[in-house]
Every structure is written in C-alpha cells, then in structure tokens.
Enzyme design. Structure first.
Site, PDB file in Angstrom:
ATOM      1  CD  GLU A  55      14.051  38.997  -8.708  1.00 46.05           C
ATOM      2  OE1 GLU A  55      15.288  38.872  -8.156  1.00 46.05           O
ATOM      3  OE2 GLU A  55      13.272  39.011  -8.033  1.00 46.05           O
ATOM      4  CG  ASP A 106      10.848  36.535  -3.432  1.00 46.78           C
ATOM      5  OD1 ASP A 106      11.633  35.565  -3.045  1.00 46.78           O
ATOM      6  OD2 ASP A 106      11.227  37.479  -3.556  1.00 46.78           O
ATOM      7  CD  GLU A 140      13.991  39.767   0.445  1.00 41.76           C
ATOM      8  OE1 GLU A 140      14.472  38.591   0.210  1.00 41.76           O
ATOM      9  OE2 GLU A 140      13.560  40.263  -0.284  1.00 41.76           O
TER      10      GLU A 140
HETATM   11  C1  BDP Z   1      13.991  38.186  -3.558  1.00 43.53           C
HETATM   12  C2  BDP Z   1      15.190  38.982  -3.110  1.00 43.53           C
HETATM   13  C3  BDP Z   1      16.186  39.525  -4.009  1.00 43.53           C
HETATM   14  C4  BDP Z   1      16.933  38.389  -4.448  1.00 43.53           C
HETATM   15  C5  BDP Z   1      15.672  37.430  -5.158  1.00 43.53           C
HETATM   16  C6  BDP Z   1      16.393  36.072  -5.535  1.00 43.53           C
HETATM   17  O1  BDP Z   1      14.324  40.416  -2.999  1.00 43.53           O
HETATM   18  O2  BDP Z   1      16.983  40.616  -3.355  1.00 43.53           O
HETATM   19  O3  BDP Z   1      17.715  38.527  -5.486  1.00 43.53           O
HETATM   20  O4  BDP Z   1      14.731  36.963  -4.186  1.00 43.53           O
HETATM   21  O5  BDP Z   1      16.363  35.017  -4.850  1.00 43.53           O
HETATM   22  O6  BDP Z   1      13.421  37.602  -2.461  1.00 43.53           O
HETATM   23  O7  BDP Z   1      17.088  35.867  -6.520  1.00 43.53           O
END
Ligand code: BDP
Length: 754
Positions: free
Chosen positions: A345, A419, A447
């Site tokens: 990301e 996720d 989340e």
């Molecule tokens: C996702 C979240 C994000 C995190 C990412 C992670 O939306 O904010 O940075 O995972 O685990 O679930 O790095």
C-alpha cells in the site's frame, strides 16, 4: 445524585424545627449531647452513601479488573478463611506490582486488607514467589514441573508448608508470578471454588503483542475509541496513570509486548528525541512483563540519515541501522524489536531496490540479533500492477522465501488472505511455510465489523480461525498447531492483535469492545480456549456473576459475530463496504484508483450470479490450500456455504443445501442478521435490572444504532444485488425503507479512524 437531597430532609425532621430548612442553625442551636452522636451518625451515613455512589458509578475505566466486594457473605467468608495472610517477598519491581495487585484485589473483593507476613506460620497463607528464590516453594514444586512451566508459566496449588495449609502461586520468573496472581484474582472474581487448587498454565505462544496503529499526532488509524493513549507531546516527563493501568490490563491477560506506533510508520519515532519518549513508556511497562517494539519505516536511513538509498544490501544502510539499534538498546536494554510493513500500500521496502522481503527482514534482524531483538515482517502485501487475484498475492511473494529468513524473524500473516473481513477462510500461508516462524495478525479494532458502534464479540472469529483444519502435517493440524510450531521448524512463535484502545473513558469506546481486547489476550495465551469460556469470564468480571445476567448475555455475545456476517457479508461475500473509511455498505463502488479497492472487484455480481471465482476455472486461489482442502474449496457443492461466494461465482438460481436458491438464501441471511440484532436488543432489555444504569444505557443506545445500521446494510445490499438477480424479495424480508439511489448517494465525512 437526587438521593443526596434526602439528608437535609432527615436532619430537618429529626430537629423538630419543621418551619426551617436551615440545616446549620439546626445543628448549632438544637443539638444535645445525645444528638451530637446522631449528627455524627448522619455524617457517617452521608459519607458512606457518597462513597457507595462513587463505586457504583461504572464508566468502564476499570475494565475487567473491578474487584468489587463479593456480595454473598458465605462465599466471602469462605475465601477469607482461605486467604488470611500473604507471604510474598518483594524483591523486584515486578514482585512489587504483583503484590500490590494481590493486595488491592483481595481487599476490594473481601472487604479487608489481607496482612503481609514474612513466613508461613498458620493455615490460610498465600505463598507467592519464584521457585528459585524461595526454598519453601521449591520444596513444593518438582524439577520437572518447574521445567515445564517455562519462562512465563505459573502454577496455583493448594499445598502445605510447615504443616500449614496454604495456596502457592509460583513460577520461574517474577512475570510468571504476576500472571499467576491475576489468574488467582480471576478465580475469586468469577466465584470459583478455591478449596483444592491445582492449576498449571503456560502460554502456548512466545510473543503476544498488541499492534497500535497510532500516529505521532495521536490519531489512530482505524481507531474508534478516541485518540492514542500515548501522549507524545508530554512524554517523557509526564507519566499518565493510564500507562500503568494499560500495563496492568495487559498483564492480566498475558500480553507481553506492545508495538507503539502505526505500521504505516513515521520515521520520527526513530529520532533521538522520540526514543527518549519510547524509553519512558518502556520503563513503565517493564515491571508488568511488557516489552516495547516500534514499527519502522524502511526508508528511515534516507529520511533521517541523509543517505541516498535504503537498499538493504548497501553497506552504509546496514551501518545506519546498526547505529540506530545500538542507540535504542543503550536506552532500552529489553527493547523487543521492529515491526515492518514494506512494499505494501505504498510503503517503502526492499523491492524498491530489486531486493526481496527476506533481504530486507534479514538485514534488520542482523542488527537486532546481538541484543535479542526480533523482526516482525508483515505479509500483508498486494500489488495492483499484478493482474493476479489479491487473495493470492501474499502467498505468491512469500512462499518462495520459506527457509530464507533469519531465526529472529517472524512473518506476520493476517488471519485471512484479504483484510480482516467479518469472515474469511484462513490465510493459505498457514501451512505453506514450514521453515519460517509465522505469527498470526488479528484485528481487534472493528474496522470492518461495525467500527465503534456494533456489538460484535470476536471470540468466535478467533476460535474459528485458530481451529481451522489446514492439513499442514496430516489430518487434524489446525492453524493453532502451526502457530505453536507443531508443524514445522519455527524458531519463534507469536501472535499480534491490532489494538482497539484509545482515550475514551472506557478505553475501547463500546463497552463490549473491551471483551475483544480481553479475548485476544486469552486466545494468545491459549489458542485452544473456547470463545464461550472467555465470554463467561469476561462477563462475570466486568458486569455481574448472576447467572440470570451471564447466561443470556453470553449467548448474545456468541451470536453477535454470526449476526454481523449475516447483515454485512453473508455466504463468503467480502469487501463491499464504504470506500476508504470502510463505514456502511457500498457494494456499488466501482471507480477507485485501484481495481482491487472497489467492491465490484470482490463480489463480481452479474446477471448470471454472484461471487469471486477462485476455483481452477477462475483465479485458482484454491490451489494455495493443501489437499484435500483445495479440492473441497474448489467444488461448489462441497465448499462450505459460509465461504461459497469467496471461492465461487454462483448462479442466482442454484439450489443450496437448504433447497433454497442462492438469491433466496442471500435474502434469508441478510434478514436473519437484522433479526439477530433485534434479539440482542431484547436480551439486553431483559437484563437491565442486573447491572448499573450507566453501562446499561450506553450499550442500549449503541444497540439501537447497530439495529438501524444492520437494516441499512440489509436494504442497501439486497436492493443492489436485486438489480442483478432480477428477482423479488421473498416474503420474509420487509420492504426496504429507501430506494437504492438513496443509499448510493449517502456520503460520510470525518468517519473516525480514516
Ligand atoms: C487495512 C487498513 C489500513 C491498514 C492496512 C494494513 O484499512 O488502514 O494500513 O490494513 O494492515 O485493513 O496495513
């Protein structure tokens, strides 16, 4: 507070001067000697009343460590005669905090201060300490038992010392004794029989850490309980009482590490200024057996060190990290190590320099190794330049690296391949890397499970994932077996949970979100514990020991996870929530900078059916699971229905096990989910009389919100999927309140945690 007004009235009537409400003139003018005594009694009653008012005010701050007086006098006396005095030499800081917890707990629960003594001289002692430091304890524990307790295990045993009956709380380390003390208090808090104890407990996993996604400005990524607990601005000078209470709460459930900052890391935490702040926290946590870790940004040598590269094979880069490690360990000799999110990301990582995850992890591991530090390297990676199914990418990148990581590296794998969704099959990396230390990453903060407002107990989710069959070392090998190192050559074991704590007075926002912090710790200690047992413990400690309360609320907690799956993402659906903030339903999202950030990417609804085809005809993600699981998942008729749309694109009219078509079954789940929340509301209403008004009302308001949001999820999703199925809603589903267009046009700004 209204009841406080009663006191002037009492005094007024007592005084006989019925025409005046002037309490002071009454007191000074009319009292006789006898009446002095009565005044004294009135003041005493008044003070006691205020005090009782105070202890009954339940804002949730005390979590599960409430230690209120045991109301049943018979039970209280029974306990009191078993614990008449404490023998606990306080030689270290950890012993001191353990003793103070024991003393505080017992005096709260029993209503008197249990005295301290320097030896066992009569029946009824609690004898606590380490095996090696106390010969009386050593005599009561065999060498073999001591060995099997390991570093952190403990035993609680009814025994005899000098012919006197006592309760032993013993361990090899002071931290073990502290854990034993908390366990012992839990027995009393939950009203267990302590007349013949023989408890032996040791953690199944070595590293049991919380991951705080906390930023330097105190905002918490995906946090729904206020701001970060860490007041960076006032650290290191100001030590908030919260830090101590945080450590107590964690120690009470065996958590032994905390990663203080967000995985999307800011290099500032590695500056000398911030390391002093980190040290201050480490000093507070140390007596509680908690080590601190930091998330590090892979490009820190460029940002802080002025280097032109962060290439892990570059000599200067290695040297920069070595110097940094030296600096950290000079300040914090028991520093735990680094957590790294790399090449994920948008975060920098070794692949930016043509290197592998192993190159990056090993370079950091080498600088930490001389100090006993570890690297937790995350496997949460996906890349939209690759056309591959996102669910497959971590496996594709990491499996070839099996066996190439240093001994002090753990690869941290999320529980499922996408996720932290309400339900995912377990991550296929569990079972695919037998020569690597794999650790689990759960998300405690909700989340994707209702964020700050939904009551969703995560115990069943933890249990489901940990007990999943993997076939990694034959039939009957669960994810827990892999984590515990039973199916390969792991040198380290561990588990991480993304924390749900914040500055809210009750720590977690939703009073029931505390149960998820608690459950995480209990599962980390023992991955084979049941969600039900944990819920029961937590309820008894946090609310009440009355069965009339515990039984229905426990049932409510257990069903809450299936409820959220039903009203959000039933039958294997996933990732169909609001864009970026992840709040509310949005299966219609189709335009985003990346295809795999859209909802349509995941549900693939069309006129034929619904679901992501991950069978061999589709992305073949099933091939990442071991046989015979892969064949089971690959076959739409054998695939468990809870994962059906995860692995298959299923025709709307396909008949499922119930005899209903996919469309009917989908409707059934969405509607059932809402009904379950209604049930939860009914249950909660029925138990209000057993608990304090404050927490009752707060949960009730939140359940009302949850109900409205469950209806919103149901209606929005069914209306949307109906545009593809082209079939009417079955009669058991109420007509949606609004049009699809209405739901699609809802916009939310400032959603917390975004
Ligand atoms: C996702 C979240 C994000 C995190 C990412 C992670 O939306 O904010 O940075 O995972 O685990 O679930 O790095």
């Amino acid at each position: 507070m209204q009841s406080v007004a009663i006191f002037p009235v009492i005094i007024y009537f007592w005084s006989g001067k019925r025409k005046s409400m002037d309490v002071f003139s009454v007191l000074w003018c009319r009292v006789t000697k006898r009446k002095y005594f009565l005044v004294f009694l009135a003041i005493l009653a008044f003070t006691a009343h205020l005090y009782s008012f105070q202890v009954k005010a339940e804002n949730g701050y005390r979590l599960w460590l409430r230690y209120d007086l045991i109301e049943n006098p018979v039970l209280r006396n029974k306990y009191a005669s078993a614990v008449r005095y404490i023998v606990f030499p306080q030689t270290t800081e950890t012993c001191k905090v353990a003793f103070s917890e024991l003393e505080q707990g017992l005096s709260g629960l029993l209503g008197f201060t249990v005295p301290l003594s320097d030896k066992v001289h009569k029946n009824g002692a609690i004898l606590a300490g380490t095996i090696s430091s106390d010969p009386e304890i050593a005599r009561n524990v065999s060498v073999q038992t001591a060995e099997s307790l390991g570093k952190e295990g403990y035993l609680i045993r009814t025994g005899e010392v000098n012919g006197k009956k006592c309760i032993l709380i013993a361990a090899n380390s002071e931290t073990g004794v502290l854990y034993g003390v908390f366990h012992f208090l839990r027995l009393l808090q939950t009203h267990q029989d302590i007349s013949a104890l023989n408890i032996f407990s040791a953690p199944a996993l070595q590293l049991r850490v919380l991951n705080h996604w906390d930023n330097p400005d105190r905002r918490v990524e995906r946090g729904y309980a206020g701001f970060s607990l860490w007041d960076w601005h006032r650290l290191p000078g100001y030590i908030d009482q919260r830090y101590i209470d945080y450590a107590r709460a964690n120690a009470s459930i065996g958590i032994n590490g905390t990663v203080l900052n967000n995985v999307n890391a800011n290099s500032i935490f590695l500056t000398s200024l911030y390391l002093l702040k980190v040290k201050a926290l480490a000093d507070v946590f140390r007596p509680y057996g908690i080590r601190v870790f930091l998330s590090v940004r892979f490009s820190a040598p460029v940002e802080l060190g002025g280097l032109s590269t962060a290439d892990p094979l570059d000599h200067q880069v290695k040297e920069w990290w070595k110097q940094k490690a030296d600096e950290i360990y000079r300040l914090i000799p028991d520093f735990g190590g680094f957590l790294v999110k790399a090449n994920s990301e948008g975060q920098p990582g070794p692949q930016d320099y043509g290197r592998t995850h192993a190159d990056g992890a090993n370079m950091l591991a080498d600088v930490l190794a001389p100090y006993g530090g570890v690297v937790m390297w995350r496997a949460f990676v996906y890349d939209n330049r690759s056309a591959n199914d996102r669910a497959k990418q971590a496996y594709i990148e990491f499996k070839p690296l099996d066996g190439t990581f240093r001994k002090n590296v753990l690869v941290q794998v999320k529980n499922g391949p996408i996720d932290f969704q309400p339900r995912e099959p377990f991550h296929p990396l569990f079972g695919a890397m037998p020569n690597t230390s794999l650790m689990m990453e759960f998300q405690i903060t909700q989340e994707y499970l209702g964020q700050g407002t939904h009551l969703v107990y995560l115990g069943p989710l933890f249990e489901e994932v940990l007990s999943s069959e993997t076939y990694a070392c034959g039939k009957g090998s669960s994810v827990a077996d892999i984590l515990e190192g039973k199916c390969g050559n792991q040198s380290l074991t561990g588990i991480a949970g993304v924390a749900n704590t914040g500055t809210d007075i009750n720590w977690c926002g939703h009073p029931f979100a505390q149960a998820n912090w608690y459950a995480y710790g209990r599962f980390a200690w023992n991955p084979r514990i049941t969600a039900e047992a944990v819920a029961e413990e937590w309820l008894r400690m946090t609310f009440s020991n009355r069965d009339e309360f515990v039984e229905p609320v426990k049932k409510m907690m257990i069903t809450s996870r299936e409820a959220v799956v039903d009203y959000m993402t039933p039958l294997g659906l996933h990732h169909i929530m609001g864009y970026s903030h992840h709040y509310g339903p949005a299966p219609w999202i189709k335009d985003a900078p990346r295809y795999d950030w859209t909802s349509v990417y995941y549900h693939r609804a069309d006129s034929i059916g619904l679901g992501f085809d991950r069978s061999p005809n589709g992305s073949n993600a099933v091939s990442q699971y071991l046989s015979p699981l892969r064949e089971e998942f690959a076959d739409p008729d054998r695939c468990p229905e809870k994962f059906l749309l995860w692995f298959h694109h299923v025709p709307w009219n396909k008949k499922l096990a119930s005899g209903r078509t996919l469309w009917e079954e989908l409707c059934l789940h969405y509607c059932r989910g809402v009904d379950s929340v209604q049930q939860m509301l009914n249950t909660w209403d029925s138990v209000g009389k057993y608990i304090d008004h404050e927490r009752f009302t707060s949960v009730k308001m939140l359940l009302d919100i949850q109900f409205r949001e469950a209806v919103w999820w149901r209606d929005a999703c069914l209306l949307y999927f109906q545009t593809f199925s082209q079939q009417p809603l079955p009669s058991f589903c109420p007509p949606p309140e609004h049009s699809l267009e209405y739901y699609e046009n809802l916009r939310f700004f400032y959603v917390p945690g975004n």
